[in-house]
Scaffold this motif. Structure first.
Motif, mmCIF file in Angstrom:
data_model
loop_
_atom_site.group_PDB
_atom_site.id
_atom_site.type_symbol
_atom_site.label_atom_id
_atom_site.label_comp_id
_atom_site.label_asym_id
_atom_site.label_seq_id
_atom_site.Cartn_x
_atom_site.Cartn_y
_atom_site.Cartn_z
ATOM 1 N N TRP A 1 0.854 -1.196 0.000
ATOM 2 C CA TRP A 1 0.000 0.000 0.000
ATOM 3 C C TRP A 1 0.886 1.241 0.000
ATOM 4 O O TRP A 1 1.908 1.272 0.692
ATOM 5 C CB TRP A 1 -0.865 0.029 1.252
ATOM 6 C CG TRP A 1 -2.058 -0.871 1.208
ATOM 7 C CD1 TRP A 1 -2.132 -2.148 1.687
ATOM 8 C CD2 TRP A 1 -3.345 -0.570 0.657
ATOM 9 N NE1 TRP A 1 -3.387 -2.667 1.468
ATOM 10 C CE2 TRP A 1 -4.157 -1.712 0.848
ATOM 11 C CE3 TRP A 1 -3.901 0.551 0.030
ATOM 12 C CZ2 TRP A 1 -5.484 -1.762 0.419
ATOM 13 C CZ3 TRP A 1 -5.224 0.503 -0.387
ATOM 14 C CH2 TRP A 1 -6.005 -0.644 -0.195
ATOM 15 N N VAL A 2 0.465 2.251 -0.768
ATOM 16 C CA VAL A 2 1.206 3.520 -0.767
ATOM 17 C C VAL A 2 0.214 4.657 -0.519
ATOM 18 O O VAL A 2 -0.870 4.698 -1.111
ATOM 19 C CB VAL A 2 1.944 3.736 -2.110
ATOM 20 C CG1 VAL A 2 2.547 5.142 -2.191
ATOM 21 C CG2 VAL A 2 3.050 2.688 -2.281
ATOM 22 N N GLU A 3 0.581 5.552 0.386
ATOM 23 C CA GLU A 3 -0.281 6.702 0.691
ATOM 24 C C GLU A 3 -0.165 7.764 -0.397
ATOM 25 O O GLU A 3 0.905 7.951 -0.987
ATOM 26 C CB GLU A 3 0.146 7.337 2.015
ATOM 27 C CG GLU A 3 -0.336 6.578 3.221
ATOM 28 C CD GLU A 3 0.022 7.302 4.507
ATOM 29 O OE1 GLU A 3 -0.098 8.546 4.557
ATOM 30 O OE2 GLU A 3 0.424 6.616 5.449
ATOM 31 N N VAL A 4 -1.270 8.468 -0.640
ATOM 32 C CA VAL A 4 -1.259 9.609 -1.568
ATOM 33 C C VAL A 4 -1.356 10.863 -0.713
ATOM 34 O O VAL A 4 -2.275 10.980 0.110
ATOM 35 C CB VAL A 4 -2.471 9.568 -2.535
ATOM 36 C CG1 VAL A 4 -2.330 10.652 -3.603
ATOM 37 C CG2 VAL A 4 -2.633 8.187 -3.157
ATOM 38 N N LYS A 5 -0.403 11.779 -0.902
ATOM 39 C CA LYS A 5 -0.433 12.984 -0.067
ATOM 40 C C LYS A 5 -0.405 14.213 -0.967
ATOM 41 O O LYS A 5 0.313 14.228 -1.969
ATOM 42 C CB LYS A 5 0.803 13.022 0.836
ATOM 43 C CG LYS A 5 0.772 11.963 1.905
ATOM 44 C CD LYS A 5 1.897 12.177 2.885
ATOM 45 C CE LYS A 5 1.883 11.080 3.928
ATOM 46 N NZ LYS A 5 3.194 10.619 4.279
ATOM 47 N N PRO A 6 -1.172 15.258 -0.617
ATOM 48 C CA PRO A 6 -1.079 16.495 -1.407
ATOM 49 C C PRO A 6 0.293 17.130 -1.223
ATOM 50 O O PRO A 6 0.966 16.870 -0.221
ATOM 51 C CB PRO A 6 -2.176 17.382 -0.823
ATOM 52 C CG PRO A 6 -2.509 16.813 0.499
ATOM 53 C CD PRO A 6 -2.098 15.371 0.515
ATOM 54 N N SER A 7 0.692 17.951 -2.161
ATOM 55 C CA SER A 7 1.973 18.645 -2.069
ATOM 56 C C SER A 7 1.956 19.626 -0.895
ATOM 57 O O SER A 7 1.071 20.486 -0.810
ATOM 58 C CB SER A 7 2.225 19.411 -3.372
ATOM 59 O OG SER A 7 3.021 20.531 -3.128
ATOM 60 N N GLU A 8 2.938 19.498 0.016
ATOM 61 C CA GLU A 8 3.001 20.408 1.168
ATOM 62 C C GLU A 8 3.249 21.845 0.711
ATOM 63 O O GLU A 8 2.689 22.802 1.244
ATOM 64 C CB GLU A 8 4.115 19.965 2.118
ATOM 65 C CG GLU A 8 3.692 18.772 2.952
ATOM 66 C CD GLU A 8 4.785 18.290 3.889
ATOM 67 O OE1 GLU A 8 5.721 19.058 4.169
ATOM 68 O OE2 GLU A 8 4.672 17.122 4.326
ATOM 69 N N VAL A 9 4.109 21.983 -0.293
ATOM 70 C CA VAL A 9 4.438 23.332 -0.798
ATOM 71 C C VAL A 9 3.183 23.981 -1.367
ATOM 72 O O VAL A 9 2.899 25.161 -1.128
ATOM 73 C CB VAL A 9 5.518 23.214 -1.917
ATOM 74 C CG1 VAL A 9 5.957 24.586 -2.394
ATOM 75 C CG2 VAL A 9 6.705 22.412 -1.434
ATOM 76 N N LEU A 10 2.423 23.198 -2.115
ATOM 77 C CA LEU A 10 1.205 23.729 -2.722
ATOM 78 C C LEU A 10 0.174 24.074 -1.641
ATOM 79 O O LEU A 10 -0.496 25.115 -1.722
ATOM 80 C CB LEU A 10 0.644 22.696 -3.716
ATOM 81 C CG LEU A 10 -0.638 23.060 -4.460
ATOM 82 C CD1 LEU A 10 -0.522 24.391 -5.188
ATOM 83 C CD2 LEU A 10 -0.976 21.947 -5.467
ATOM 84 N N MET A 11 0.053 23.231 -0.617
ATOM 85 C CA MET A 11 -0.885 23.504 0.471
ATOM 86 C C MET A 11 -0.539 24.823 1.156
ATOM 87 O O MET A 11 -1.409 25.621 1.491
ATOM 88 C CB MET A 11 -0.864 22.362 1.516
ATOM 89 C CG MET A 11 -1.423 21.048 1.047
ATOM 90 S SD MET A 11 -3.060 21.163 0.337
ATOM 91 C CE MET A 11 -2.678 21.057 -1.386
#
Ligand SMILES: NC(=O)c1ccc[n+]([C@@H]2O[C@H](COP(=O)([O-])OP(=O)(O)OC[C@H]3O[C@@H](n4cnc5c(N)ncnc54)[C@H](O)[C@@H]3O)[C@@H](O)[C@H]2O)c1
Length: 400
Positions: free
Chosen positions: A379-389
């Motif tokens: 399993w691999v987590e999908v994370k939003p871009s921290e820089v973009l957030m």
């Protein structure tokens, strides 16, 4: 209403569909097109009765000063063209996938936020009347005797095609430098991910993926072949293929809902077979792209009901997309028109739904997580871009 001056870059399979859709939207004028070669650019402009053609899109921007630019070129060009269009000051409307990787898409999404402009990505399936009806049946007020779907138990589906089924099928999508590392997941899986996220209103946060390349060598035509075209059999060279022909993905949404999708470009007889199923506590729903104007509502006690798109057969926001009375089929071209129309309405100040660059960046991250999962068998987590957030937060905006 002020007329929007529109330009289209890339006049292949999808570029021509954009032109047709744009012409169905009031208050628009296609002022110019850009194609790679002079002969094809000129021919296209004549066929489409477009007043100006260019082989250099930058020259087109300078001379025509369009308000909106549609980017309908192969994937490897999206980043630079979209960047140039946004920096020039026009609104970019780009084909999917937005970029070759999340480094590119993060930069583009940030640029849009920092410039305070609007830019859209052509995830067109969410604008089908019956896809929006599925969304309404999960989130909206349903006033018919069947009622809402209830608690969502699972989201299932597939996106199957057969146009890459033979080793003689060849397209720029199989070349990683042009299409990207992923083919089937990025090309059609991205549509399913966007549609499933739109329908449920939840992001995919975890994936488990396996995939395969069943045709390890393909016959490359010695002359250029457009999407869905084939060349004569004697005019080929043999090339190794690294991108996936099919993939099998289990997903988890941010509310814990589980789902599963099968993706393939080598599934015989399946042409553009995108399907989304939602199993709820009251009934299940099935939408099939090849029968786009119908929604199957499958009820344990009442039985199976087929709803046709029509203003009296859908709810809430879906009514805007089902303006013809039931039985007057709406389909792929109507959804594309709706998609572009929503973006243009946004440019005119309405608060309506279209896929933003931020959302498209997240879809690229889902694709990358699938590749990583397949490679590492986990399993691999999908994370939003921290820089973009952070960029969004700095501009008082939220991730949607
Ligand atoms: N949303 C959808 O349903 C959908 C469907 C098909 C394709 N697409 C996307 O659309 C894009 C194009 O795909 P296609 O199937 O139309 O490909 P295609 O090969 O049929 O057409 C691409 C066209 O772009 C032109 N081109 C390439 N580089 C150019 C440049 N720098 N300037 C001007 N023209 C250039 C080519 O000459 C060609 O005519 C891809 O990103 C693809 O993923 C989306």
């Amino acid at each position: 209403m002020e007329t929007l001056r529109v330009a289209v870059i890339g006049g292949g399979f999808i570029g021509k569909q954009h032109m047709e859709a744009i012409r169905r939207i009031p208050g628009t004028q296609i002022v110019a097109i850009s194609e790679m070669f002079e002969a094809s650019a000129k021919k296209l402009a004549e066929e489409q009765a477009i007043p100006a053609w260019y082989t250099d899109y930058k020259e087109m921007l300078e001379k025509e000063k369009p308000d909106v630019v549609h980017i309908c070129t192969p994937n490897n060009t999206h980043f630079q063209i979209a960047k140039d269009v946004i920096e020039f000051g026009a609104y970019a409307y780009c084909e999917k996938p937005l970029g070759m990787n999340s480094k590119e898409t993060e930069e583009l999404a940030r640029l849009v936020v920092e410039k305070g402009t609007k830019a859209g990505v052509n995830f067109n399936y969410r604008q089908n009347a019956m896809v929006r009806e599925m969304h309404e049946r999960i989130h909206g007020e349903i006033n018919d005797p069947i009622g809402p779907v209830g608690k969502v138990y699972a989201v299932r589906g597939h996106y199957l095609q057969d146009w890459m089924m033979y080793d003689t099928d060849y397209n720029w999508r199989v070349v990683p430098a042009l299409g990207g590392v992923s083919r089937t997941i990025a090309d059609i899986g991205s549509h399913w991910f966007d549609t499933a996220q739109y329908v449920t209103g939840h992001k995919i946060v975890k994936v488990f993926c396996d995939m395969q390349t069943v045709i390890p060598q393909r016959k490359k035509p010695l002359k250029q072949v457009r999407t869905f075209e084939t060349a004569a059999p004697e005019e080929y060279e043999l090339v190794d293929i690294s991108s996936e022909d099919s993939a099998f993905v289990i997903v988890e949404f941010d509310d814990g809902t589980k789902g599963q999708v099968t993706l393939s470009q080598v599934a015989g007889g399946h042409k553009n077979d995108l399907q989304v199923d939602v199993d709820g506590s009251n009934y299940s729903m099935t939408w099939q792209q090849e029968y786009a104007d119908k929604l199957d509502i499958n009820h344990r006690q009442i039985g199976n009901i087929v709803r046709f798109a029509g203003p009296d057969m859908v709810s809430g926001d879906a009514v805007r997309y089902a303006q013809l009375s039931s039985g007057h089929s709406v389909g792929w071209a109507d959804a594309l028109k709706n998609t572009i129309s929503e973006f243009y309405r946004t440019l005119r100040g309405a608060e309506v739904n279209y896929a933003t660059f931020t959302e498209a960046d997240y879809v690229v991250r889902i694709v990358e997580a699938c590749l990583k999962s397949a490679e590492e068998g986990r399993w691999v987590e999908v994370k939003p871009s921290e820089v973009l957030m952070k960029t969004l937060a700095d501009h008082g905006m939220t991730f949607r």
